[in-house]
Enzyme design. Structure first.
Site, short mmCIF file in Angstrom:
data_model
loop_
_atom_site.label_atom_id
_atom_site.label_comp_id
_atom_site.label_asym_id
_atom_site.label_seq_id
_atom_site.Cartn_x
_atom_site.Cartn_y
_atom_site.Cartn_z
N HIS A 69 -28.96 1.48 -5.35
CA HIS A 69 -29.12 0.61 -6.69
C HIS A 69 -29.55 1.60 -7.38
O HIS A 69 -30.80 2.36 -7.94
CB HIS A 69 -30.43 -0.25 -5.74
N GLU A 82 -32.25 3.64 -5.16
CA GLU A 82 -32.33 3.18 -3.89
C GLU A 82 -31.48 3.10 -3.68
O GLU A 82 -30.14 2.68 -3.87
CB GLU A 82 -33.03 1.70 -4.04
N SER A 91 -29.26 -5.68 -7.25
CA SER A 91 -31.17 -6.41 -7.80
C SER A 91 -31.37 -6.46 -6.27
O SER A 91 -32.88 -6.26 -6.41
CB SER A 91 -31.37 -5.89 -9.62
C1 LIG Z 1 -33.51 -4.89 -12.84
C2 LIG Z 1 -33.31 -3.58 -11.69
O1 LIG Z 1 -31.90 -3.73 -10.85
C3 LIG Z 1 -33.74 -2.78 -11.58
C4 LIG Z 1 -34.52 -1.83 -12.89
O2 LIG Z 1 -33.06 -0.85 -14.04
S1 LIG Z 1 -35.77 -2.63 -13.54
C5 LIG Z 1 -36.01 -1.37 -15.30
C6 LIG Z 1 -36.10 0.00 -14.78
N1 LIG Z 1 -35.62 -0.05 -16.55
C7 LIG Z 1 -36.75 0.59 -17.15
O3 LIG Z 1 -38.24 0.07 -16.90
C8 LIG Z 1 -36.70 1.56 -18.91
C9 LIG Z 1 -38.06 1.29 -19.72
N2 LIG Z 1 -38.02 1.67 -20.63
C10 LIG Z 1 -37.69 3.23 -20.90
O4 LIG Z 1 -38.07 4.08 -20.19
C11 LIG Z 1 -37.91 3.16 -22.13
O5 LIG Z 1 -38.18 2.68 -22.66
C12 LIG Z 1 -36.10 3.78 -22.67
C13 LIG Z 1 -35.50 5.27 -21.72
C14 LIG Z 1 -35.30 2.22 -21.94
C15 LIG Z 1 -35.63 4.39 -24.14
O6 LIG Z 1 -36.70 4.87 -24.01
P1 LIG Z 1 -37.73 5.21 -25.33
O7 LIG Z 1 -38.24 6.91 -25.90
O8 LIG Z 1 -38.47 4.22 -26.31
O9 LIG Z 1 -36.15 4.94 -26.62
P2 LIG Z 1 -35.11 5.88 -26.71
O10 LIG Z 1 -36.14 7.59 -28.11
O11 LIG Z 1 -34.12 5.46 -27.92
O12 LIG Z 1 -34.44 6.69 -25.61
C16 LIG Z 1 -35.31 7.21 -25.35
C17 LIG Z 1 -33.88 8.61 -24.50
O13 LIG Z 1 -33.01 7.34 -23.98
C18 LIG Z 1 -31.56 7.55 -24.34
N3 LIG Z 1 -31.80 5.73 -24.39
C19 LIG Z 1 -31.95 4.82 -24.39
N4 LIG Z 1 -31.24 3.74 -24.50
C20 LIG Z 1 -30.27 4.12 -23.26
C21 LIG Z 1 -28.88 2.51 -23.34
N5 LIG Z 1 -29.47 1.73 -22.66
N6 LIG Z 1 -28.41 3.86 -22.33
C22 LIG Z 1 -28.32 5.19 -22.33
N7 LIG Z 1 -29.27 6.41 -23.35
C23 LIG Z 1 -29.71 5.39 -23.86
C24 LIG Z 1 -31.57 8.07 -25.20
O14 LIG Z 1 -30.06 8.48 -26.11
C25 LIG Z 1 -32.34 8.89 -25.58
O15 LIG Z 1 -31.67 10.15 -24.87
P3 LIG Z 1 -32.25 11.97 -25.25
O16 LIG Z 1 -33.62 11.85 -24.77
O17 LIG Z 1 -31.92 12.47 -24.81
O18 LIG Z 1 -32.55 11.60 -26.65
N1 LIG Z 2 -29.64 -5.46 -15.57
C1 LIG Z 2 -30.37 -4.33 -14.85
O1 LIG Z 2 -31.33 -3.79 -15.17
C2 LIG Z 2 -29.96 -4.18 -13.82
C3 LIG Z 2 -29.14 -4.65 -12.72
N2 LIG Z 2 -28.22 -4.57 -11.36
C4 LIG Z 2 -27.56 -5.30 -11.02
O2 LIG Z 2 -26.09 -4.70 -11.14
C5 LIG Z 2 -24.96 -5.92 -11.39
C6 LIG Z 2 -24.47 -5.68 -12.85
O3 LIG Z 2 -26.27 -6.19 -13.59
P1 LIG Z 2 -25.59 -6.10 -15.04
O4 LIG Z 2 -24.42 -4.90 -15.44
O5 LIG Z 2 -26.82 -5.68 -16.00
O6 LIG Z 2 -25.10 -6.91 -15.59
P2 LIG Z 2 -24.11 -7.62 -16.76
O7 LIG Z 2 -23.96 -9.81 -17.37
O8 LIG Z 2 -24.42 -6.67 -18.13
O9 LIG Z 2 -22.69 -7.26 -16.50
C7 LIG Z 2 -21.88 -8.59 -15.74
C8 LIG Z 2 -20.21 -7.28 -15.77
O10 LIG Z 2 -19.83 -8.38 -14.43
C9 LIG Z 2 -19.05 -9.18 -15.19
N3 LIG Z 2 -18.43 -10.30 -13.77
C10 LIG Z 2 -18.78 -10.81 -13.63
N4 LIG Z 2 -17.54 -11.78 -12.64
C11 LIG Z 2 -17.17 -10.92 -11.83
C12 LIG Z 2 -16.05 -10.58 -11.57
N5 LIG Z 2 -15.43 -11.36 -10.31
N6 LIG Z 2 -15.16 -9.17 -10.86
C13 LIG Z 2 -15.95 -8.36 -11.58
N7 LIG Z 2 -17.18 -8.72 -12.73
C14 LIG Z 2 -17.34 -9.17 -12.84
C15 LIG Z 2 -19.39 -9.78 -16.32
O11 LIG Z 2 -18.65 -10.23 -16.76
P3 LIG Z 2 -18.82 -11.96 -17.79
O12 LIG Z 2 -20.29 -11.21 -18.96
O13 LIG Z 2 -17.36 -12.37 -17.78
O14 LIG Z 2 -18.92 -12.66 -17.05
C16 LIG Z 2 -19.95 -8.48 -17.23
O15 LIG Z 2 -19.01 -7.84 -17.48
C17 LIG Z 2 -26.06 -7.38 -11.20
O16 LIG Z 2 -26.24 -7.37 -9.77
C18 LIG Z 2 -27.46 -6.81 -11.62
O17 LIG Z 2 -28.51 -7.62 -10.63
C19 LIG Z 2 -29.03 -3.40 -11.32
C20 LIG Z 2 -29.98 -2.69 -11.62
C21 LIG Z 2 -30.37 -3.02 -13.04
#
Ligand SMILES: CC(=O)CC(=O)SCCNC(=O)CCNC(=O)[C@H](O)C(C)(C)COP(=O)(O)OP(=O)(O)OC[C@H]1O[C@@H](n2cnc3c(N)ncnc32)[C@H](O)[C@@H]1OP(=O)(O)O
Ligand SMILES: NC(=O)C1=CN([C@@H]2O[C@H](COP(=O)(O)OP(=O)(O)OC[C@H]3O[C@@H](n4cnc5c(N)ncnc54)[C@H](OP(=O)(O)O)[C@@H]3O)[C@@H](O)[C@H]2O)C=CC1
Length: 308
Positions: free
Chosen positions: A157, A169, A136
Site C-alpha cells: 500500500h 504499508e 487502501s
Molecule cells: C488514501 C490512501 O490509501 C493513503 C494515502 O495516500 S493518504 C494521503 C497521504 N498523503 C498526504 O497526506 C499528503 C499531504 N500533503 C503533503 O504532504 C504536501 O502537501 C505535498 C507533498 C503533496 C505537496 O507539498 P507542498 O510543499 O505543498 O507542495 P510542493 O512544494 O509543490 O511539493 C513538494 C514536493 O512534492 C512534489 N510533488 C507534489 N505533488 C506531486 C505529485 N502529485 N506527484 C509527484 N510529485 C509531487 C513536488 O515536486 C515537490 O518536490 P521537491 O521537494 O523535490 O521540490
Molecule cells: N488516491 C489515493 O490517495 C490512494 C489510493 N490508493 C488505492 O489505489 C487504487 C487506485 O486509486 P487511484 O489511483 O487514486 O484511483 P484513480 O481513479 O486515479 O485511478 C484508477 C484507475 O483504474 C482504472 N480502472 C478501473 N477499472 C479498471 C480495470 N478493470 N482494469 C484496469 N484499470 C481499471 C480507472 O479507469 P477509469 O477511470 O476509466 O475507470 C483509473 O484509470 C485504489 O485501490 C485506491 O484505494 C492507495 C493509496 C492512496
C-alpha cells in the site's frame, strides 16, 4: 544450526528479491503512474495497463513531467530520467503481464472490480509470479482467496503522491508466505521507501486513523460548524497538517474516501465509521475532487475555490 538456517533463509530471500525484475501495474490513475515512476527509477522494468488507452497515455505524460521536474531540481540526472522512461512499456490487454515477476493492482477501490481483474489475470501469469494489491482498505485475505495463489498474494500500500511519500504499508493475508513477504519488502526497500507492517484489518493503519479524521471534517462542514476554508485553515495552521482535511480528501479522491469509510463501517460494524451523508452526496454528483475538477473545491479556474 541457527546460523545454517539463517543462511538458507537469506539465500531464499536474495533469490526472490533478485527474481523481481519486471513489474506489472494494473490501473494508470494517480497511484498507478506514481508506482510506475518510482519502480522504473529504481531500475525495475515496468508494464503499465488500464482499461482506457488514453489513461495510459496521460499517465506516461504525468510520469515524464514529474521526472522532468526532478531533473530541474537536480534530484535525479537527465540520464536517470531517460533510462526510467525507457524501462516503462504499456500493454492494452492482460496478456502483456505474462513475463512479470510481480503485478501490482491499483485500479479503483471497488472489491468486485479487483476480483474480476484477478480472475482474468491469474491464467496469464507464470505460476511463480507474485500478485499485490495497492488497496487502501479491502481485506487482503479476501482478495487473495479470489486468486489461484493466496500464498503469493500481498498488500503493498503506497501513499499519495507516491514519488514524495516515504511510507509503504505491507499487509500479509492469512496465507501469504514468508518468501512473498520478503520479496515485497526487498522491492519496496529498493525504491527507497520505509515500511510499516500492518495486520489485515479494514483500512490497515494509515487509513484507519486518517479517514475517520477526514470524515469528521466533512461532518464538521455538514453540521455548519465551519465552512471549507475555515476547516482547512484550522487544521493547517492549528495542527500543522500540510493540507487541510477537505483539500486532502479532494486530493485522494472522494470516491476512494467513501469506499474506505464503507469498508470501515461494514468491516468493523461500528456507527462511528458512518460515512458522512455530504460525502455520499458529492460522490453521487460525480464531484470526486481534483480528478474530476470539482469536490470541496472547484479546480476549473486559476485557483481552487471552495464549493461551500
Ligand atoms: C488514501 C490512501 O490509501 C493513503 C494515502 O495516500 S493518504 C494521503 C497521504 N498523503 C498526504 O497526506 C499528503 C499531504 N500533503 C503533503 O504532504 C504536501 O502537501 C505535498 C507533498 C503533496 C505537496 O507539498 P507542498 O510543499 O505543498 O507542495 P510542493 O512544494 O509543490 O511539493 C513538494 C514536493 O512534492 C512534489 N510533488 C507534489 N505533488 C506531486 C505529485 N502529485 N506527484 C509527484 N510529485 C509531487 C513536488 O515536486 C515537490 O518536490 P521537491 O521537494 O523535490 O521540490
Ligand atoms: N488516491 C489515493 O490517495 C490512494 C489510493 N490508493 C488505492 O489505489 C487504487 C487506485 O486509486 P487511484 O489511483 O487514486 O484511483 P484513480 O481513479 O486515479 O485511478 C484508477 C484507475 O483504474 C482504472 N480502472 C478501473 N477499472 C479498471 C480495470 N478493470 N482494469 C484496469 N484499470 C481499471 C480507472 O479507469 P477509469 O477511470 O476509466 O475507470 C483509473 O484509470 C485504489 O485501490 C485506491 O484505494 C492507495 C493509496 C492512496
Amino acid at each position: 544450526m541457527v546460523a545454517v538456517s539463517c543462511g538458507a533463509r537469506a539465500t531464499e530471500i536474495e533469490k526472490r528479491m533478485a527474481a523481481i525484475k519486471t513489474v506489472g501495474v494494473i490501473g494508470s490513475g494517480q497511484m498507478g503512474n506514481g508506482i510506475a515512476h518510482v519502480a522504473a527509477l529504481a531500475g525495475f522494468n515496468v508494464v503499465l495497463y488500464d482499461v482506457s488507452a488514453d489513461r495510459v497515455k496521460s499517465a506516461m505524460a504525468t510520469i515524464n513531467g514529474n521526472l522532468t521536474r526532478q531533473v530541474a531540481k537536480k534530484t535525479i540526472t537527465e540520464d536517470a530520467h531517460k533510462q526510467a522512461i525507457a524501462r516503462i512499456s504499456s500493454t492494452d490487454n492482460l496478456d502483456g503481464f505474462a513475463n512479470c515477476d510481480l503485478v501490482i493492482e491499483t485500479a479503483v477501490e471497488k472489491e468486485d472490480v479487483k476480483r474480476k481483474i484477478f480472475h482474468d489475470l491469474c491464467p496469464v501469469l507464470r505460476p511463480d509470479a507474485i500478485i499485490a494489491s495497492n488497496s487502501s482498505s479491502i481485506s487482503i485475505t479476501r482478495l487473495a482467496a479470489s486468486t489461484d495463489r493466496p500464498e503469493k498474494f500481498i498488500g503493498i500500500h503506497f501513499m499519495n503522491p507516491v514519488p514524495v511519500m516515504e511510507l509503504v504499508e505491507l499487509i500479509r493475508g492469512i496465507a501469504t508466505d514468508d518468501a512473498t513477504f520478503d520479496a515485497a519488502r526487498g522491492f519496496v526497500t529498493a525504491m527507497g521507501k520505509q515500511i510499516a507492517v500492518s495486520e489485515d484489518f479494514p483500512a490497515f493503519i494509515v487509513n484507519r486513523i486518517l479517514l475517520p479524521m477526514i470524515n469528521e471534517a466533512i461532518y464538521t462542514l455538514y453540521e455548519g460548524v465551519g465552512n471549507v476554508e475555515a476547516i482547512d485553515a484550522a487544521m493547517k495552521l492549528g495542527a500543522h497538517h500540510p493540507m487541510g482535511p477537505l483539500e486532502l480528501a479532494d486530493f485522494i479522491g472522494l470516491d476512494t474516501c467513501l469506499s474506505i469509510m464503507q469498508v470501515l463501517h461494514e468491516g468493523l460494524a461500528d456507527s462511528k465509521y458512518r460515512p458522512c451523508p455530504l460525502l455520499v452526496k458529492y460522490v453521487e454528483a460525480g464531484w470526486l475532487g481534483r480528478k474530476s475538477q470539482r469536490g470541496f473545491y472547484d479546480y476549473r479556474g486559476d485557483k481552487p475555490v471552495p464549493t461551500r
